[in-house]
Design a protein around this motif. Structure first.
Motif: not given
Ligand SMILES: [Mn+2]
Length: 341
Positions: A156-181
Motif C-alpha cells: 500500500p501507499a508505495a508510489m510517489s513522484a520521489d519514489i518514481a525518480t529513485c526507481l527511474y534512476t535505478a533502471i536508467t543507470y543499469d540499462t545505460n539509458s535504455f541501451k541494454y534492453l
C-alpha cells in the motif's frame, strides 16, 4: 503482469511489512541501481509506518546524492565497530538489494552474518546453487529497480513522484539509458509507469548522465589514447594506472564509463579494463556487446557477474594478469562462435 521472480513478490511484501525497524543494504561500490532501490524502498516503507535506515558499504557517488533521502544514507565504513553493532541491534529485519550474497557486502556482510537478524534479498543477478526462499530474484529483469517496481505495486501507499525518480534512476543507470534492453519491452513499460507517476526524467539525465567532472574527462581522454585492440579487433583493453586516478582526482565511480566507450568501438565484441588497486592486484572488468558470455572469463578467475558484464580481482603484475585474461578470452572466442549465451 508477471514479475518473473521465482519467489512470489507478494510474499516479500508481506515479510517486509512484518518488520518494524528495517535496515536496507546494497553491495560494495554502491551504484545507481542499488542506491535508487534503497531510497525507493525507504520512502515506501516509511509511508507504511516502518522505521528505515539506509546503509552503503562505502561512499555514495556524487551523482546520486540528489536523490530524495540520499543525505540520510549512512556509510558503514565511517562508523566504528561499536556503533556498527549498535546500529544492527536497533533493527529487526534486513533487506539487501542488487545482490543476493552477503559476500558482496564486504565488511557489512561479516557483521550481518554474526548478528543473525533475518535478511531478505531483492536482485536481478543470476543465482547459482540451490533455490533460497530468502532470495527474490528475476535474472531476466534489466535492473533491481525494475523488480522493485513490481514489489512496490504489491504494497500500500508505495508510489510517489520521489519514489518514481529513485526507481527511474535505478533502471536508467543499469540499462545505460535504455541501451541494454535485450528486446525486453517490459523495461520500457515499467519506465513509462514511473514517468507517469512523476519521475523527474530531466533531473535524472542532468545529475546521473551529464555530471562528469573535468578530472573524469581528463582521465577518460588519457585512457582513450592508450587502448589496445587484439584478436583481430574483437577485443579491446586498457590499463587504468593508480597514479592517473590520483592525478585526476577521480572517484571510483568516475572509472566506470571508460569500458563503455571501448565496447562501443565498431567491430569490438569484448572490452576489458585492468584497474590497478596496487602494483600486484588488478580489478579486471569485462563487458560484452552480447555475442560472447564474458562470465566464462571471470568465473575461472574467481569472479562473478552477468553473462555480458562481469569482473574479478586478480593478483600479479599487469603483464601476467593481462596474459592470463588474454588466454581465457581467446578460449572463449574459440569455443563460442558468437552465439548468444
Ligand atoms: Mn543492478
Amino acid at each position: 503482469m508477471d514479475s518473473g521472480t521465482q519467489q512470489p513478490l507478494e510474499d516479500l511484501a508481506r515479510q517486509l511489512l512484518a518488520g518494524h525497524r528495517i535496515l536496507l543494504v546494497t553491495h560494495q561500490a554502491p551504484d545507481g541501481d542499488g542506491i535508487g532501490c534503497q531510497l525507493a524502498l525507504r520512502l515506501a516503507l516509511r509511508a507504511n509506518g516502518r522505521a528505515v535506515t539506509v546503509v552503503t558499504p562505502g561512499e555514495v557517488p556524487a551523482r546520486f546524492r540528489f536523490l530524495p533521502g540520499a543525505t540520510e544514507i549512512i556509510n558503514w565504513q565511517s562508523l566504528g565497530a561499536a556503533p556498527q553493532e549498535a546500529l544492527l541491534r536497533e533493527h529487526d529485519l534486513i533487506m539487501v538489494v542488487d545482490t543476493h550474497g552477503l559476500e558482496m557486502l564486504g565488511p557489512v556482510g561479516d557483521t550481518l552474518r554474526r548478528a543473525k537478524i533475518p535478511a531478505l534479498f531483492l536482485d536481478h543477478h543470476p543465482v547459482k546453487g540451490a533455490p533460497d526462499p530468502r532470495i527474490f530474484c528475476n535474472p531476466e529483469a534489466s535492473s533491481t529497480g525494475e523488480v522493485c517496481w513490481h514489489l512496490l505495486r504489491r504494497m500500500p501507499a508505495a508510489m510517489s513522484a520521489d519514489i518514481a525518480t529513485c526507481l527511474y534512476t535505478a533502471i536508467t543507470y543499469d540499462t545505460n539509458s535504455f541501451k541494454y534492453l535485450r528486446r525486453r519491452a517490459e523495461t520500457h513499460r515499467v519506465a513509462a509507469e514511473l514517468v507517469a507517476a512523476g519521475a523527474d526524467t530531466d533531473e535524472v539525465y542532468r545529475r546521473v548522465f551529464a555530471s562528469n567532472s573535468p578530472g573524469k574527462v581528463t582521465l577518460t581522454a588519457e585512457l582513450l589514447r592508450s587502448f589496445q585492440l587484439e584478436d583481430g579487433g574483437l577485443t579491446v583493453w586498457v590499463a587504468i594506472p593508480l597514479d592517473l586516478v590520483q592525478r585526476t582526482r577521480s572517484e571510483p565511480d568516475d572509472l566506470r564509463d571508460v569500458i563503455t566507450y571501448l565496447l562501443e568501438i565498431d567491430g569490438v565484441e569484448i572490452a576489458i579494463t585492468f584497474k590497478e588497486r596496487h602494483p600486484n592486484l588488478y580489478k579486471v572488468s569485462l563487458r560484452s556487446k552480447g555475442r560472447f558470455a564474458v562470465s566464462g572469463v571471470a568465473a575461472p578467475l574467481g569472479g562473478g557477474g552477468h553473462a555480458f558484464a562481469s569482473g574479478a580481482n586478480v593478483d600479479g603484475p599487469l603483464e601476467r594478469v593481462r596474459a592470463r585474461v588474454g588466454r581465457l578470452v581467446r578460449e572463449l572466442l574459440d569455443q563460442q562462435s558468437g552465439t548468444p549465451a
